[in-house]
Every structure is written in C-alpha cells, then in structure tokens.
Design a protein around this motif. Sequence first.
Motif, PDB file in Angstrom:
ATOM      1  N   ALA A 115       0.830  -1.207   0.000  1.00  0.00           N
ATOM      2  CA  ALA A 115       0.000   0.000   0.000  1.00  0.00           C
ATOM      3  C   ALA A 115       0.863   1.254   0.000  1.00  0.00           C
ATOM      4  N   VAL A 116       1.943   1.238   0.772  1.00  0.00           N
ATOM      5  CA  VAL A 116       2.857   2.385   0.805  1.00  0.00           C
ATOM      6  C   VAL A 116       3.511   2.572  -0.558  1.00  0.00           C
ATOM      7  N   VAL A 117       3.956   1.488  -1.172  1.00  0.00           N
ATOM      8  CA  VAL A 117       4.591   1.568  -2.488  1.00  0.00           C
ATOM      9  C   VAL A 117       3.598   2.079  -3.533  1.00  0.00           C
ATOM     10  N   ALA A 118       2.386   1.544  -3.525  1.00  0.00           N
ATOM     11  CA  ALA A 118       1.377   1.971  -4.503  1.00  0.00           C
ATOM     12  C   ALA A 118       1.056   3.451  -4.350  1.00  0.00           C
ATOM     13  N   TYR A 119       0.953   3.912  -3.115  1.00  0.00           N
ATOM     14  CA  TYR A 119       0.677   5.324  -2.858  1.00  0.00           C
ATOM     15  C   TYR A 119       1.807   6.198  -3.402  1.00  0.00           C
ATOM     16  N   ALA A 120       3.041   5.800  -3.145  1.00  0.00           N
ATOM     17  CA  ALA A 120       4.198   6.571  -3.627  1.00  0.00           C
ATOM     18  C   ALA A 120       4.278   6.565  -5.148  1.00  0.00           C
ATOM     19  N   GLU A 121       3.940   5.450  -5.748  1.00  0.00           N
ATOM     20  CA  GLU A 121       3.960   5.370  -7.212  1.00  0.00           C
ATOM     21  C   GLU A 121       2.913   6.294  -7.829  1.00  0.00           C
ATOM     22  N   LYS A 122       1.706   6.271  -7.286  1.00  0.00           N
ATOM     23  CA  LYS A 122       0.656   7.119  -7.850  1.00  0.00           C
ATOM     24  C   LYS A 122       0.978   8.590  -7.653  1.00  0.00           C
TER      25      LYS A 122
END
Length: 200
Positions: A115-122
Amino acid sequence: MIVSTPDLDGATGHVAEMYDGDLRSDGFVFGHTRAMAINPEAHAAFETLIRSIVPSIGLRNYELATLGAARAIGSDHCLLAHGRKSLRAGLLDEDELARLAREGADAGLDETDMAVVAYAEKLSTDAATMTDADTQRLRDLGFTDRQIVDITLAAAVRNYFSRALLAVAVPVDDVPGLSPALVAALLAPAQAARGDVSGG
C-alpha cells in the motif's frame, strides 16, 4: 553532468561534510553528492526535512515510499542508493528488492508494504487524480494522519531529489556492495522507461 561542482580540495563547511561522508563510506564522492554540494544550504535543509519525516513512519516505510517513488520516476541514482540502504539495514532482502524494483506494488510483499509503495507510485505519476480513496487505503491499514502526511512527504521529497539529479544529468555511479543481479533488477525500471531493451 551539465553543471560544475565544487572541488574536493579546499571544500569547507557542509560541503566538506558531504564529501567526507562519501569518502569514509565508499572511498569516492558520488556524482549526486557533488551536484547537491553546489547549494549546500539546500542540501542541509533536505536532510533536516528527512529527519522530520522518518520518526513517525519508521525507516522501513520511509524506504518503501522512497523506492516506490524512485521506481515510478525511473531514477537509477535513488534506486541503487536506497536499494543498498534497505539491504544494509535489513529492511528488505535481495529477492524482495529485486521484486519490488521490477514489479512495484505488485511485488507480493506484505499488504501494508504494498500500500505504501502503490501510494508513492501514484503520487509520482498521477498525483492530480488522487482522492480520499488513496489515503483511505493507508488509514484502513492503521496509519494515522501524521503518518499519511509523512508517507506523502517521503514520496514527494524523492520526486524533488530524483528529478533534480535527472534534470542536471548527474552520472550514475557504481554503488559498491550490490550483486550484479540486484543491480540489474534495480536499473530495470529506468531502462524500461527509456526503451533500453538491451539492459545496457
């Protein structure tokens, strides 16, 4: 690099501290350090900002947000540097780092990590379309408002730093302590973005 950087000989103050840190740890001064040494006040402020972010979210979440943003941007510099930091700190092993570099939020790590990675990617690719739903996923996993803000800042700070290095064409140095296989995995996102199918 399209800018001239301060000489190693005669460096004083914060610039000398920046150079000495690289020399002590790796025996040479990285290109990204030389570039940031042109404005040592900005670099010092950057370090202060990082120190204000990490305590609430912990080093693991900081590095996950950093790697997610660096992957989305296609930053060789930051993927290599923070891949090594994560490895040395025992936050991620080589296999996890390689999967994260190649697959991002689909790497199959812990749900909270992804979830942290996806948030940073978006944030790094399509921040204008982000809504409450993006932060709600983090909230549902137990993150507080302060932690959500600090995850946001961690990813945003990586955009600032990585894009600055790319803009002034800072060369990508070899980072000691990484296996060839891990280096190839960490460099894959930027190579894919450039259409460099040769891997060179």
